[in-house]
Design a protein around this motif. Structure first.
Motif, PDB file in Angstrom:
ATOM      1  N   VAL A 100       0.824  -1.207   0.000  1.00  0.00           N
ATOM      2  CA  VAL A 100       0.000   0.000   0.000  1.00  0.00           C
ATOM      3  C   VAL A 100       0.857   1.254   0.000  1.00  0.00           C
ATOM      4  CG1 VAL A 100      -1.674   1.317   1.360  1.00  0.00           C
ATOM      5  CG2 VAL A 100      -1.975  -1.141   1.076  1.00  0.00           C
ATOM      6  N   MET A 101       1.906   1.282   0.805  1.00  0.00           N
ATOM      7  CA  MET A 101       2.756   2.470   0.883  1.00  0.00           C
ATOM      8  C   MET A 101       3.440   2.746  -0.456  1.00  0.00           C
ATOM      9  SD  MET A 101       3.504   5.052   2.655  1.00  0.00           S
ATOM     10  CE  MET A 101       2.797   4.591   4.208  1.00  0.00           C
ATOM     11  N   ALA A 102       3.831   1.698  -1.164  1.00  0.00           N
ATOM     12  CA  ALA A 102       4.449   1.886  -2.480  1.00  0.00           C
ATOM     13  C   ALA A 102       3.460   2.518  -3.453  1.00  0.00           C
ATOM     14  CB  ALA A 102       4.957   0.553  -3.024  1.00  0.00           C
ATOM     15  N   VAL A 103       2.234   2.064  -3.412  1.00  0.00           N
ATOM     16  CA  VAL A 103       1.195   2.624  -4.292  1.00  0.00           C
ATOM     17  C   VAL A 103       0.942   4.084  -3.936  1.00  0.00           C
ATOM     18  CG1 VAL A 103      -1.222   2.442  -5.000  1.00  0.00           C
ATOM     19  CG2 VAL A 103       0.134   0.359  -4.674  1.00  0.00           C
ATOM     20  N   LEU A 104       0.850   4.372  -2.645  1.00  0.00           N
ATOM     21  CA  LEU A 104       0.643   5.757  -2.213  1.00  0.00           C
ATOM     22  C   LEU A 104       1.806   6.650  -2.641  1.00  0.00           C
ATOM     23  CD1 LEU A 104      -0.872   5.305   1.351  1.00  0.00           C
ATOM     24  CD2 LEU A 104      -2.038   6.141  -0.701  1.00  0.00           C
ATOM     25  N   LEU A 105       3.015   6.168  -2.496  1.00  0.00           N
ATOM     26  CA  LEU A 105       4.185   6.958  -2.894  1.00  0.00           C
ATOM     27  C   LEU A 105       4.207   7.212  -4.403  1.00  0.00           C
ATOM     28  CD1 LEU A 105       6.943   5.481  -0.557  1.00  0.00           C
ATOM     29  CD2 LEU A 105       5.887   7.748  -0.432  1.00  0.00           C
TER      30      LEU A 105
END
Length: 135
Positions: A100-105
């Motif tokens: 999820v954090m990769a997608v948000l970034l």
């Protein structure tokens, strides 16, 4: 233009910090709901960012505040929001394998590029600032 990108990023980081601090303070020390605190933080950060972009990031001569540019900056923020949410939606529609954090970034990165481009070439374009100090 490289220095503008760096200044733009620094201003956004400062605005985000203010956004989070205002929202957190309202949640801790008042009866504000989460949506109200989030909106207040966003508005404080956006207003601060606009003023700093006028005074520092995209300054071409003396500082001239403009209601028209402020509204254009709100449009730039909207474009950045659409880019971020669209990027996140597109990635998650294609794959659920990424953290999820990769997608948000990735969404934040695309949003940054869109926001900078719209701000630089629409909101704070040099020729426009040099011709009309009130727009």
């Amino acid at each position: 233009m490289r220095s503008e990108v760096i200044r733009f990023a620094l201003v956004l980081i400062l605005g985000l910090g203010l956004d989070i601090a205002i929202a957190a303070a309202l949640l801790r020390f008042s009866y504000a709901s989460l949506p109200v605190a989030a909106a207040a933080g966003f508005c404080a950060g956006a207003a601060t960012n606009y003023l700093l972009h006028e005074a520092w990031t995209f300054r071409y001569g003396r500082i001239r505040l403009s209601p028209t540019r402020a509204l254009r900056y709100l449009l730039a923020l909207g474009a950045g929001l659409v880019a971020r949410v669209g990027t996140v939606a597109a990635i998650t529609a294609v794959t659920q394998a990424l953290p999820v954090m990769a997608v948000l970034l990735m969404g934040i990165g695309i949003s940054f590029l869109v926001n900078f481009t719209v701000s630089r070439f629409f909101v704070f374009r040099r020729s426009h600032l040099e011709q009309d100090p009130h727009s």
